[in-house]
Motif scaffolding. Sequence first.
Motif, PDB file in Angstrom:
ATOM      1  N   GLN A  58      -5.820  -6.744  -3.354  1.00  2.00           N
ATOM      2  CA  GLN A  58      -4.465  -7.256  -3.279  1.00  2.00           C
ATOM      3  C   GLN A  58      -4.482  -8.625  -2.619  1.00  2.00           C
ATOM      4  OE1 GLN A  58      -1.966  -4.818  -0.826  1.00  2.00           O
ATOM      5  NE2 GLN A  58      -3.281  -4.949   0.959  1.00  2.00           N
ATOM      6  N   SER A 112      -3.955   3.632  -3.247  1.00  2.52           N
ATOM      7  CA  SER A 112      -3.560   2.342  -2.681  1.00  2.52           C
ATOM      8  C   SER A 112      -4.729   1.381  -2.784  1.00  2.52           C
ATOM      9  CB  SER A 112      -3.128   2.488  -1.216  1.00  2.52           C
ATOM     10  OG  SER A 112      -4.189   3.014  -0.446  1.00  2.52           O
ATOM     11  N   GLU A 172      -0.176   5.384   3.773  1.00  7.87           N
ATOM     12  CA  GLU A 172      -1.283   5.883   2.983  1.00  7.87           C
ATOM     13  C   GLU A 172      -1.957   7.045   3.693  1.00  7.87           C
ATOM     14  OE1 GLU A 172      -5.662   4.388   1.424  1.00  7.87           O
ATOM     15  OE2 GLU A 172      -4.386   3.138   2.688  1.00  7.87           O
ATOM     16  N   LYS A 202       0.827  -1.205   0.000  1.00 11.63           N
ATOM     17  CA  LYS A 202       0.000   0.000   0.000  1.00 11.63           C
ATOM     18  C   LYS A 202       0.862   1.257   0.000  1.00 11.63           C
ATOM     19  CE  LYS A 202      -4.206  -1.831   2.075  1.00 11.63           C
ATOM     20  NZ  LYS A 202      -5.235  -1.648   3.136  1.00 11.63           N
ATOM     21  N   CYS A 242       2.227   1.701  -3.586  1.00 12.41           N
ATOM     22  CA  CYS A 242       1.196   2.137  -4.530  1.00 12.41           C
ATOM     23  C   CYS A 242       0.807   3.588  -4.281  1.00 12.41           C
ATOM     24  CB  CYS A 242      -0.022   1.235  -4.423  1.00 12.41           C
ATOM     25  SG  CYS A 242       0.258  -0.454  -5.017  1.00 12.41           S
TER      26      CYS A 242
END
Length: 620
Positions: free
Chosen positions: A144, A138, A405, A128, A131
């Motif tokens: 995922q 994310s 994130e 995460k 990304c």
Amino acid sequence: MDLSSQDVVTQQQKPSGRRPVGSSQIWTRYGVLLPSQQTRKLKEWVLIDEQQHLVNSSGLGHLALTTGFTIDRSLLTAFCERWNNETNTAHFMGFEMAPSLRDVSYILGIPVTGHVVTAEPIGDEAVKRMCFHYLGESPGNGEQLCGLIRLTWLYRKFHQLPENPTINEIAYSTRAYLLYLVGSTLFPDTMRGFVSPRYLPLLADFRKIREYAWGAAALAHLYRGLSVAVTPNATTQFLGSATLLMAWIYEYLPLTQPQQKNQNTFLPRACRWNFGGATRGQRKKVMEWRKVFEQLQFSDVNWNPYKDMNPAIIPEYCIAADNICYSRTWLISFNIKEVYVPDRFARQFGREQGRLHGVPMWARRTWSKWKDWRVEYAHEIKEFHQLVGCRFTPAETSINLLPNESVTGQDATGHSQSASQNFFSMVEVLKNDLPVIDRYLEGQLLPVEVASFLERVGMMIKSYSPPQSSRKKDQTAQGQSSIVRSKNPRKRGKPSFFQDPSNPQNSRADRFPGVLVPYQDSSKCDMVLDGTVPLLNGAEKFKEQGVMDLWQNSHLTTPSSSSLDSSSPESRKRRQPDRDEIQIPRDTENHRRSGQLCVQLKMFKHRDGVGAEPTNPVFL
């Protein structure tokens, strides 16, 4: 790679249970192979002019032209049965063949020289963060799996930009497109429809993407996929670029070519055999293709399929010298390491086939998210870089230091979460610097205000924890308990007998104003049970005595505690605390409650001695 080195062992010297080199014996599969690559959504991806320019400058733009390639699964399966996973070549009657670096450069139109495709290890918990850092988004928990992200999530989030996109939105969407492109065409995984985010650091700088040897990595994945396909009890999914292998078969084996073909001689050569999913007439079955390969002669092979190509149309990043393509080396891509032995199929380079040299022994490694493959294959990577003359050094980006994130907006306190996470990162850096500051100031005479300030700051930094979720923040704002309790009662922490160290009233400098106090390392300090006086060096004995006093205050020191009834006057008198004693606050909310197996223990450790229930807390 030195052919005369001691670690080169001919396959004939191996145990007889393994297939010898040059043998016409093949391993027959049960079931037709299914390619893992999924490129259908790439044609529906909308790219604006700025994005198309970035994709073309990355050196991977030709891959988009190879999408939608029609795969003849029967032909693919029959050819894979001819593959030898000890020499990384396909064995026919009297000769061997295999895709080479030059074939990858012409068929796919991507660079085969440059830096090895590898990066630092990435764990599942960093997916995460990566990304969000490289894509601005994310994936959720359902997007995922096992450290991989869904291709459908990439398409759904980034396939179309808003009307007036920002520079960051253009970069995020283009990077997601390239990740989808390489994951579905070059490096398809065993889990169809997923891609690993480990390639994102290599796609960070669009100007440096062409500096990586993507073609060599794709060839390594293809060799690994062919070797897995001939393994007994292997999966029916074909790993590696099926487009690359099918186009290579068509180029070198005219007997397998379809009746129609495009007359296009430009890059990539795979476009000659790409009909966009159109049928090519009636296809042969696996048994028919097996007979074709069993009877294949030396004269049935087109040993120079690229003679009609114009060298002027080949981009500079696709040019690979013959001395590179014809040299033995190792093909590296993260955990995948495959040997490359072009001298065993020298006719593909217009040379006479000489004596077949032995192939070095090596072990095929599986993926491990904790292993740094740059260190594991350091020697092989150095050999490849020396062969191709790589002088490019990728920028180091520590995945573990990437921010967590964050989403736009504000929390209940009015501060953005990204600012809170940046503050947490700053606190983590300060924690690493505290020991250096402590060693420098230890023993120095400081003013009271300075000593008090440093002590409070050190305590706050060490006791600081990252912000909890918004739900827990709301509970804290409403006055509810914010104690995080583990779901597993065996993993809950022990009850704390210490007060809040960040309370400024606990500072000894405030109790003795107007004097100079020696600075003490906060890491060597602790608090006694009443939470008012810090324990300095040499006070460990006092700390142990305080803990033992707490234990001695229990009922174990009363000889008749186990024989008294809980309702007796003696029991009630014993439960009344002495007014002169210093009461130690107990955090009963954090006490662990035991199960049925602790009932016998509570007969001794419970305050009342008898009548213990499973729900009673244990006071130690």
